[in-house]
Design an enzyme around this catalytic site. Structure first.
Site, PDB file in Angstrom:
ATOM      1  N   ASP A 111     -11.374  -8.426 -16.910  1.00 24.17           N
ATOM      2  CA  ASP A 111     -11.550  -9.603 -17.761  1.00 24.17           C
ATOM      3  C   ASP A 111     -10.246  -9.878 -18.499  1.00 24.17           C
ATOM      4  O   ASP A 111      -9.853  -9.141 -19.397  1.00 24.17           O
ATOM      5  CB  ASP A 111     -12.690  -9.369 -18.757  1.00 24.17           C
ATOM      6  N   HIS A 136       0.811  -1.218   0.000  1.00 26.19           N
ATOM      7  CA  HIS A 136       0.000   0.000   0.000  1.00 26.19           C
ATOM      8  C   HIS A 136       0.845   1.269   0.000  1.00 26.19           C
ATOM      9  O   HIS A 136       0.348   2.356  -0.292  1.00 26.19           O
ATOM     10  CB  HIS A 136      -0.944  -0.005   1.206  1.00 26.19           C
TER      11      HIS A 136
END
Length: 473
Positions: free
Chosen positions: A414, A193
């Site tokens: 995708d 992070h």
């Protein structure tokens, strides 16, 4: 240096218990969806993926907002897949497209180093992204509902960094791709992070998935973080209780080393949330009455219930820090594709007695006011505060952090074998609450966190009681 042991690695030790509870409003008995999970994963190959061509070499500067949240986030993307027996072709496609994406997002292939001024930067010398190839003889259905958090199972699907002594040894990004005998696929991503927030990560994954399908990238990074540099001279205009000194010895009420954590997920149905919102009308800054947002009521209820469950003394100060996307707060907004931590942290603050004894709308109002306070001036002031003080986001003591994943476009990803049917955290860092969508196309929201067992049992009963009551209205 900051220790990066934010999520204990599940083991067979009985003291490291992982309990899975997925509750729905109106259920008299919670169902333990993790009880039947017996996942076997075999790692077949571990490689490093490098940028497909030469990229910038040198030190890549990070902003002050990047310096304050040294945590590791682990995410699991579950896909039904389209056909069996494509393991080797699939792995080759994933590696090659990742290498192409790293040309644009090259800091992911670097490593953190600490400079003499105490600030972290990325050394861009192309060490690469660790890439794990794995298989399972199970059907992907053995995972069940992965929104019911189960670190003991789901962390088999990511490459953990539990052996890293500090955040500096944690790669910027690691990837594990696991194929199942039924054709199902899980992509496990671990992000440091310090380099990016959720929005920047989704931009990267969007680019990666485009390249995997031989399409031009729809998202490219804006890499210049100087847009968030401190003012000269730095100027602190506002109080910033969302931060605490780096060297403060945290005597946290939730300490996994002394009280092992259990992890649970609780489901909030739309009807229940509507009822909660109706009961907690709050006052806007102009004096008018408004209905709070869904996230505000979830945050307030979790904050109250957690405080009660931990039996915190009434005079203790409680803080709820919320991750707020600062990109649209600027005028003009931060450049499209800003690559880094664009989040600021709001801070709702009051005594435990006020929080647990005043009406529910009091907590909702506190959360709302804190969120509304995050403006461009607030963020600029926070950047300058970090410049002048050695601080981290305060996720210790009586403070906890909450972050909303439900609006991140995880379900648009995708790679060529369909969109994920579920996306979930593999674990939750200590003192952090995550709010995510239950599955693709669902309006149900899932709240996941870890607490000591005795506190978790109380927390669960409080939330379940409230949800059950509202579901009958």
């Amino acid at each position: 240096m900051y220790i990066t042991h934010v999520s204990p690695k599940p083991t067979n030790n009985a003291n490291l218990t992982s309990v899975i509870l997925f509750e729905e409003a109106g259920n008299e008995k919670p169902r333990n969806t993790g009880a039947t999970r017996k996942l076997n994963v075999k790692i077949t190959n571990v490689v490093s993926v490098y940028p497909a061509r030469e990229t910038f070499g040198g030190l890549y500067a990070l902003s002050n907002l990047d310096q304050t949240f040294p945590y590791v986030i682990e995410i699991v993307f579950a896909f039904k897949g389209e056909e069996k027996g494509r393991h080797f072709a699939l792995m080759e496609m994933m590696r090659e497209s990742l290498a192409k994406a790293l040309v644009e997002f090259y800091p992911f292939a670097g490593r953190l180093v600490m400079c003499s001024d105490g600030k972290m930067v990325v050394r861009c010398t192309g060490e690469g992204v660790p890439f794990v190839e794995a298989t399972s003889e199970n059907d992907i259905g053995v995972l069940g509902d992965i929104s019911a958090i189960d670190p003991a199972t789901l962390r088999k699907l990511v490459k953990d960094n539990d052996g890293a002594p500090t955040i500096l040894e944690v790669p910027m990004l690691t990837v594990q791709v696991t194929t199942f005998k039924c054709g199902g696929i899980v992509v496990g991503i671990v992000m440091n992070h310090v380099l990016v927030d959720g929005k920047a990560l989704t931009d990267f994954i969007a680019c990666w998935t485009d390249l995997a399908r031989a399409k031009p990238p729809s998202a490219l990074p804006f890499l210049d973080r100087s847009v968030l540099r401190p003012r000269q001279p730095p100027r602190i205009d506002l109080p910033h209780h969302e931060y605490a000194p780096r060297d403060r010895r945290s005597e946290g009420i939730v300490n996994p080393q002394t009280k092992p954590l259990v992890y649970r997920s609780l489901c909030f149905k739309p009807h229940t949330l509507i009822q909660l919102k109706k009961e907690s009308t709050i006052t806007a800054c102009n004096g008018s009455s408004i209905v709070p947002t869904t996230f505000e009521v979830i945050s307030a209820l979790a904050w109250i219930s957690r405080t009660k469950a931990l039996r915190i003394g009434p005079h203790e100060t409680m803080k709820l820090l919320t991750a707020v996307d600062g990109r649209p707060k600027f005028d003009p907004p931060l450049p499209s594709g800003y690559f880094g931590n664009g989040i600021a942290w709001s801070c709702a603050e009051c005594s435990a007695g006020e929080l647990t004894h005043k009406p529910f709308s009091f907590a909702v109002q506190k959360v709302h006011e804190a969120l509304q306070s995050v403006t461009e001036n607030y963020i600029r002031s926070a950047i300058d505060h970090v410049e002048l003080n050695r601080v981290l986001v305060d996720c210790g003591g009586n403070a906890c952090c909450i972050s909303k994943w439900s609006r991140l476009p995880f379900y648009n990803m995708d790679f060529g074998f369909g969109r994920p049917y579920q996306v979930a955290p593999a674990t939750v860092p200590n003192n952090v609450i995550l709010v995510a969508s239950q599955c693709r196309g669902s309006d149900d929201l899932v709240v996941s966190l870890g607490l000591p067992r005795d506190a978790m049992d109380v927390f669960t009963k409080l939330i379940q009681s409230e949800l059950t009551l509202k579901s009958k209205l």
